[in-house]
Write an enzyme that holds these catalytic residues in place. Structure first.
Site, PDB file in Angstrom:
ATOM      1  CD1 TRP A 101       8.783 -10.676  -0.320  1.00  0.00           C
ATOM      2  CD2 TRP A 101       9.084  -8.482  -0.123  1.00  0.00           C
ATOM      3  NE1 TRP A 101       9.241 -10.179  -1.371  1.00  0.00           N
ATOM      4  CE2 TRP A 101       9.384  -8.843  -1.434  1.00  0.00           C
ATOM      5  CE3 TRP A 101       9.035  -7.069   0.320  1.00  0.00           C
ATOM      6  CZ2 TRP A 101       9.650  -7.864  -2.663  1.00  0.00           C
ATOM      7  CZ3 TRP A 101       9.651  -6.171  -0.784  1.00  0.00           C
ATOM      8  CH2 TRP A 101       9.872  -6.624  -1.970  1.00  0.00           C
ATOM      9  CG  ASP A 172       3.236  -9.133   2.802  1.00  0.00           C
ATOM     10  OD1 ASP A 172       2.195  -9.182   1.923  1.00  0.00           O
ATOM     11  OD2 ASP A 172       4.373  -8.764   2.574  1.00  0.00           O
ATOM     12  CE  LYS A 196       5.023  -9.544  -5.976  1.00  0.00           C
ATOM     13  NZ  LYS A 196       5.699  -8.864  -4.759  1.00  0.00           N
TER      14      LYS A 196
END
Ligand SMILES: *Cc1c(COP(=O)(O)O)cnc(C)c1O
Length: 360
Positions: A101, A172, A196
């Site tokens: 990511w 993030d 999530k």
């Protein structure tokens, strides 16, 4: 049998939240129609939006300097919006590369200016977070970006770096937002895809220091400017109303649970229980991550062979545990144990692990 869902995202949503949403689905608060049918300008939706934001502010202790906005396109859209809005000519955008990511965020930033990767654990296959006190962030950087929890590799920052005062730290937090206490004022921006810990997919929750939104160059389109979301309280166009509604219910649930203090305690207990089962298995189960960087949200482990891993996943499914397959890029097992996963789910997994080891 109750099924425990260990998927990495979209992931488990608290049972109480889904039941409430089901009850309200066709007739929201006696209005005669469902919340998905109401206008985003209607008073009923306005209440939902305001409550979602004020809950989030209360739970995370978000100071008035920061806005909370909802933006479509998930976390991946933020990878592009960040450099579009926050790059500064002549200043490097700095990143710590701790996995897939982070790399995706870096790739997008390169489209908009100079990027400097000041710390990376790529050589170690991303099995740890680089030491935060060795991260040398330029006084002159436009911003410094980290990925607080690495969903695929099962690593997590245990402490955050200290950024020079004039360099905003951006994080993030897609896979560990609202799972532990932290000082929001240390960050210029915290963002996460909702799927999530915060609700349905397709939406990012963005906490951003308001003054940073003034940086945006004039040629950035309206829908891609942070100021558009801040100035219009996320209502410039039709926002993802259902996502915001579920997010609101999840923040209600977090408050009912006793807030972050209580939730963090439960999350710690869940992770400790699972790592103890791995560490106490005489090497049958192996966690490849440096103990200094172990994630409390995504616990990854290997078995003695890939055949046994496949068997483990199959038999776990039969025992009421789904979503345990590791990310396709790394293989192995991954148990994603976000806020909604109760300790009971961990206990079932641990007892299954002990039986599986005995029988195989
Ligand atoms: C899941 C995830 C993303 C991607 O989120 P999307 O909403 O699918 O764009 C980004 N970063 C991290 C750390 C993630 O876990």
């Amino acid at each position: 049998m109750k099924v425990f869902n260990f998927n990495a995202g979209p992931a488990m949503i608290p049972q109480a939240v889904m039941e409430k949403a089901q009850k309200e689905f066709c007739d929201y608060k006696g209005s005669g129609c469902g919340i998905m049918e109401h206008s985003h300008r209607h008073k009923l939706f306005d209440e939902i939006l305001e409550r979602a934001i004020s809950n989030m502010r209360e739970i995370m202790g978000i100071p008035d300097t920061h806005a909370v906005v909802f933006i479509q396109g998930g976390a991946s859209m933020q990878f592009a919006m960040i450099p579009m809005n926050l790059a500064v000519a002549g200043k490097p955008m700095e990143f710590a590369d701790t996995g897939t990511w982070s790399s995706k965020a870096i790739k997008e930033a390169k489209l908009f200016g100079d990027v400097k990767v000041i710390a990376s654990s790529k050589e170690e296959k991303y099995t740890r977070i680089p030491a935060v006190d060795e991260m040398k962030i330029d006084e002159d950087a436009a911003f410094f970006h980290i990925t607080s929890n690495n969903t695929i590799y099962g690593t997590q920052y245990q402490a955050f770096p200290n950024c020079p005062a004039n360099v905003p730290m951006l994080a993030d937090m897609s896979s560990d937002i609202m799972s532990r206490k932290l000082d929001v004022s240390k960050f210029g921006m915290i963002y996460g895809g909702a799927q999530k810990n915060l609700g349905p997919s397709g939406m990012a929750v963005v906490i951003i220091r308001k003054d940073l939104a003034e940086r945006t160059p004039a040629n950035v389109p309206t829908m891609l400017r942070y100021s558009t979301y801040i100035d219009n309280n996320s209502l410039f166009n039709t926002p993802p109303t259902f996502g915001i509604y579920i997010f609101g219910l999840i923040t209600d649930w977090v408050k009912d649970m006793g807030g972050l203090e209580v939730l963090e305690g439960i999350n710690n207990k869940k992770a400790e229980t699972l790592y103890a089962a791995i560490d106490g298995s005489d090497g049958y189960y192996r966690n490849p991550v440096c103990p200094c960087s172990r994630s409390k949200m995504n616990v990854v482990f290997r078995l003695p062979s890939e055949e046994l891993e496949a068997k483990f996943i199959e038999e776990a499914k039969a025992a009421g545990m789904i979503g345990l397959k590791g990310h396709r890029s790394v293989g192995g097992i991954r148990a994603s144990i976000y806020n909604a996963m109760p300790l009971e789910g961990i206990e079932r997994l641990v007892s299954f692990m002990q039986d599986f080891k005995k029988n195989n």
